[in-house]
Scaffold this motif. Structure first.
Motif, short mmCIF file in Angstrom:
data_model
loop_
_atom_site.label_atom_id
_atom_site.label_comp_id
_atom_site.label_asym_id
_atom_site.label_seq_id
_atom_site.Cartn_x
_atom_site.Cartn_y
_atom_site.Cartn_z
N MET A 1 26.58 72.78 25.42
CA MET A 1 27.64 72.70 26.41
C MET A 1 28.07 74.12 26.80
N MET A 2 27.96 74.44 28.08
CA MET A 2 28.29 75.78 28.55
C MET A 2 29.79 75.92 28.79
N THR A 3 30.31 77.10 28.58
CA THR A 3 31.71 77.41 28.81
C THR A 3 31.83 78.24 30.09
N LEU A 4 32.76 77.87 30.97
CA LEU A 4 32.96 78.64 32.18
C LEU A 4 33.49 80.02 31.84
N SER A 5 32.98 81.03 32.54
CA SER A 5 33.45 82.39 32.29
C SER A 5 34.81 82.64 32.94
N ILE A 6 35.15 81.87 33.96
CA ILE A 6 36.41 82.03 34.67
C ILE A 6 37.23 80.76 34.49
N SER A 7 38.46 80.90 34.02
CA SER A 7 39.28 79.72 33.80
C SER A 7 39.74 79.13 35.13
N ALA A 8 40.17 77.87 35.08
CA ALA A 8 40.67 77.21 36.29
C ALA A 8 41.91 77.92 36.82
N LEU A 9 42.73 78.48 35.92
CA LEU A 9 43.92 79.20 36.36
C LEU A 9 43.54 80.46 37.12
N LYS A 10 42.49 81.15 36.67
CA LYS A 10 42.02 82.35 37.36
C LYS A 10 41.41 82.00 38.71
N LYS A 11 40.76 80.86 38.78
CA LYS A 11 40.21 80.43 40.07
C LYS A 11 41.34 80.06 41.04
N MET A 12 42.40 79.50 40.49
CA MET A 12 43.54 79.11 41.32
C MET A 12 44.31 80.33 41.81
N ILE A 13 44.41 81.35 40.95
CA ILE A 13 45.15 82.57 41.28
C ILE A 13 44.23 83.75 40.95
N PRO A 14 43.30 84.09 41.83
CA PRO A 14 42.26 85.07 41.47
C PRO A 14 42.72 86.51 41.41
N GLN A 15 43.77 86.86 42.15
CA GLN A 15 44.24 88.24 42.13
C GLN A 15 45.67 88.26 42.63
N ASN A 16 46.21 89.45 42.86
CA ASN A 16 47.62 89.55 43.20
C ASN A 16 47.90 89.29 44.67
N ARG A 17 47.40 88.17 45.18
CA ARG A 17 47.81 87.62 46.46
C ARG A 17 48.24 86.19 46.22
N MET A 18 49.29 85.78 46.91
CA MET A 18 49.76 84.42 46.74
C MET A 18 48.71 83.43 47.23
N THR A 19 48.49 82.37 46.45
CA THR A 19 47.62 81.28 46.85
C THR A 19 48.44 80.00 46.93
N PHE A 20 47.82 78.94 47.47
CA PHE A 20 48.61 77.76 47.83
C PHE A 20 47.95 76.46 47.40
N GLY A 21 48.81 75.53 47.01
CA GLY A 21 48.36 74.20 46.66
C GLY A 21 49.23 73.15 47.31
#
Length: 325
Positions: A1-21
């Motif tokens: 079973m492979m582990t993702l290198s990037i968490s879902a939280l990091k995908k949701m908020i990738p850097q210091n710009r506001m993202t939206f849901g």
């Protein structure tokens, strides 16, 4: 079973710009027309119209919204709270949403830990993470509806302690390198992610220092600019006390009635406003400057159709905060 290198939280908020849901349910039931329709249909206030829920969820995913948030409301309290959230059980519904969406992060805002056994939560959450391909972020809370605790056999005054114990047990259950119960039993499946991100909704009777130390982000209630600035200052100070230089994500929500005129000034109401898209962008940029990293739009007050509002936000608002990921 492979582990993702990037968490879902990091995908949701990738850097210091506001993202939206978006917050579910995606309906307009709290608008004047929506209230009128609910009355005609005999639906109590707070019970959403779910007729087009799958269509709207797919649309939010296709238009590039980063996240989709659902709540945990085990019992409908029409007299005390009058809000049945998205109606469906959160974990069962998340399994369905995982199957009909591709990219959007699935999130809870929030699972009421004291009302659920931590191992049931751990198994259900890991299942969602598997079914979604590692797209799950679990918001958690202690619960704010006093009527529920005695019904579920929980002492309300102990909810904070139960919450902390549950967090510990859930994290232990997700570990991939050791079994539970003295290496005799284990809880399966394990998450796709190394560990599913845990987001505190509200304070949950916990200190900010404990939240910073044990959880991955803070989802705070919708507030005005000055109040948010004060909350953000407390959040940063808690990081300083823990010796952390990188500030964990601060997430919030906005109850949005997007006016058809782009320059319509804000007419505030509780937790949000009737507002044109240009003023909305200016407001969101002020919050971004304060440090808010993710915003979930709540549409139940909307006087315009959901698809129309989602398309306008995707075309004119989201690009103003474009990230480079």
């Amino acid at each position: 079973m492979m582990t993702l290198s990037i968490s879902a939280l990091k995908k949701m908020i990738p850097q210091n710009r506001m993202t939206f849901g978006v917050e579910l349910p995606l309906d307009t039931d709290w608008s004047p027309e929506g209230l009128k329709q609910a009355k005609q249909e005999g639906r109590p206030f707070g019970v959403p119209n779910m007729e087009r829920h799958a269509e709207y969820a797919r649309l939010a995913d296709q238009l590039g919204f980063r996240s989709m948030w659902i709540r945990d409301v085990p019992l409908f309290d029409p007299y005390g709270f009058g809000d049945a959230a998205q109606l469906f059980d959160p974990f069962a519904y998340l399994g369905y949403l995982a199957a009909i969406t591709q990219d959007i992060i699935l999130a809870t805002g929030a699972i009421v830990l004291p009302l659920r056994h931590p191992y049931h939560v751990a198994k259900a959450a890991a299942t969602i993470d598997q079914l979604s391909g590692g797209r799950f972020v679990m918001g958690i809370a202690t619960g704010d509806r006093p009527v529920e605790f005695p019904i579920f056999g929980v002492e309300a005054e102990k909810k904070g302690e139960i919450f902390r114990q549950s967090v510990h047990l859930i994290k232990e259950a997700w570990k991939k390198d050791e079994m539970l119960m003295d290496n005799r039993l284990d809880l399966l499946p394990k998450p796709v992610q190394e560990s599913i991100p845990l987001v505190m909704a509200g304070r949950g009777t916990q200190t900010l220092d404990w939240i910073v130390q044990h959880l991955d982000a803070w989802f705070n209630y919708p507030r005005g600019i000055e109040s948010t600035e004060r909350q953000m200052a407390e959040w940063k100070k808690a990081h300083e006390r823990q010796g952390l230089t990188e500030i964990k994500p601060y997430i919030s929500a906005f109850h949005l009635d997007l006016h058809e005129h782009p320059d319509h000034p804000a007419t505030p109401f509780k937790f949000g406003a009737t507002i044109g898209r240009n003023e909305l962008v200016r407001h969101l940029k002020r919050l971004e400057q304060i440090g808010v990293t993710h915003m979930a739009f709540h549409f139940r007050h909307s006087q315009r159709p959901i698809p129309e509002v989602l398309h306008e936000l995707a075309e004119y608002v989201l690009p103003e905060f474009r990230t480079c990921d």
